[in-house]
Enzyme design. Sequence first.
Site, PDB file in Angstrom:
ATOM      1  CB  THR A  72      -6.970  23.260 -36.138  1.00 18.37           C
ATOM      2  OG1 THR A  72      -5.940  23.579 -35.204  1.00 18.37           O
ATOM      3  CG2 THR A  72      -8.028  22.409 -35.455  1.00 18.37           C
TER       4      THR A  72
ATOM      5  CE  LYS B 298     -17.916  19.867 -38.807  1.00 14.45           C
ATOM      6  NZ  LYS B 298     -16.998  20.022 -37.665  1.00 14.45           N
TER       7      LYS B 298
ATOM      8  N   GLY C   2     -19.087  19.234 -22.923  1.00 12.21           N
ATOM      9  CA  GLY C   2     -20.463  19.471 -23.346  1.00 12.21           C
ATOM     10  C   GLY C   2     -20.585  20.473 -24.466  1.00 12.21           C
TER      11      GLY C   2
ATOM     12  CE1 TYR D 145     -15.837  22.784 -32.649  1.00 18.85           C
ATOM     13  CE2 TYR D 145     -15.905  24.249 -30.768  1.00 18.85           C
ATOM     14  CZ  TYR D 145     -15.224  23.710 -31.839  1.00 18.85           C
ATOM     15  OH  TYR D 145     -13.933  24.087 -32.091  1.00 18.85           O
TER      16      TYR D 145
ATOM     17  CB  ALA E 299     -22.246  18.034 -29.656  1.00 19.17           C
TER      18      ALA E 299
ATOM     19  CG  ASP F  58      -8.905  29.039 -33.675  1.00 12.68           C
ATOM     20  OD1 ASP F  58      -9.788  29.670 -34.277  1.00 12.68           O
ATOM     21  OD2 ASP F  58      -8.909  27.795 -33.586  1.00 12.68           O
TER      22      ASP F  58
ATOM     23  CG  HIS G  55     -45.086  23.660 -51.592  1.00 10.62           C
ATOM     24  ND1 HIS G  55     -45.227  23.517 -50.221  1.00 10.62           N
ATOM     25  CD2 HIS G  55     -45.879  22.715 -52.168  1.00 10.62           C
ATOM     26  CE1 HIS G  55     -46.086  22.536 -49.999  1.00 10.62           C
ATOM     27  NE2 HIS G  55     -46.502  22.036 -51.154  1.00 10.62           N
TER      28      HIS G  55
END
Length: 471
Positions: A38, A48, A183, A185, A188, A318, A453
């Site tokens: 998969t 991605k 609803g 991942y 989304a 899985d 920073h």
Amino acid sequence: MTHYDLIVIGTGSGNSIVDDRFDDLSVAIIEQGLFGGTCLNTGCIPTKMFVYAAEVARTARDSSRYGVDAHVDGVRWPDIRERVFGRIDPIESDGRSYRSERLPNVTVYPEHAEFTGRRELTTAGGRVLTADRFVIAAGSRVIVPDIDGLDAAAVGAPGSRIHSSDTVMRLAELPGSMIVLGGGYIAAEMAHVFSALGTSMTVVARSAPLLRHQDAAIAERFTECARESWDVHLNAQVTAVRTGSDGVEVDYRSADGAVTTLAADTLLLASGRRPSGDLLRADNAGIDMHADGRIAVDEFQRVLSGGTAQDDVFALGDVCSPYQLKHVANHEARVVQANLIDPDHLTASDHRYVPSAVFTHPQIASVGLTEQEAHDDGRSYVVATHDYGAVAYGWALEDTTGFVKLLADRDSGQLIGAHILGPEASMIIQPLIQAMSFGLDAKAMAHGQYWIHPALPEVIENALLKLDLPG
């Protein structure tokens, strides 16, 4: 009947097990689908790659907030698609040919197989295979919900307007409009990809909020953000689907009983995935199964039968794991490989701190307990949050929605949960995963190192400093 020293079922993470240390063994590999599983073909990697293209388009459209007037002249969907699969498909092909043609001790069976005995498989072509040891790495498959008018056999078929995550990324052209059912991942991420590239997006979920398995604060904030970009329908029970030459219609019933009809060019089913152990007829081998369809294993990835671990049958990924995540499957594959090589010194899997990310917009990453889980476990904990917009790099991003939420044990100061919503969440969570994995407490993490920073990880530093810990 053909006998082997080892049979591996599935070529996702299971494909990584057989290396040169197995050259003296006869090995059979069974794969009814694409080599690589998969993740390579329909999951992590292609999605991605699409997400990155979507981010480029969205950044251009949102550029005016930075004083830059940019625009998207067009989206060449075929070029985006070919960029992705032009890289992935050759990897799949090379993996198949390597296993099939270049390893004299390995035989590949490109067909379905089922257990027909405790240590016996029968392939779709009628071949009977036995082995001394087995590795079950058969993965999971898309769930097609039972909805009136929805034909599971037609999902993803040529010319179909109804797709799953297995097929939607290979569409010939970008849909003008899309309805996503789900609803979680997958919903989304795919909603983000297609909407950012120009598709009018509707999301229909049977519960609320979106991504409800995330920490509540993350799920609620994400749902607010999603409503700004998509037409979102929550607590919606889909009752019927109809397709025609010009598109697809979806009926859903809301909590008050009202029925609403939605229409779009394309419907994407994103209702999740289920383990594939049942398709292997694992019950014929006496293998224990969880109620949700997962094969039962112990901490060494040994399959259970009647509650007893079997030294000659392992499972990973899985098909047995509650974490449908590639990095977990890879970890479990390394454990199985070690235990096959040295069965006298077994290695256990480490599932203490399993991180995950949702590559949507905004991006989400998490590890450890949610606040609700910590509360339900009776943990004594402290919580701190810090907004992206409260650090200098957040100013640069003009971010108004991102935040970090941390949970720490009140007594020990150890982090027990971390949840991030915002740009690069999947990257900046890594120091928190490391701290949890190696026992670095929150105070030591905050004070015992430099934080660059004005880099984005300062949002983590500030959240750590806000934890109200004794001492």
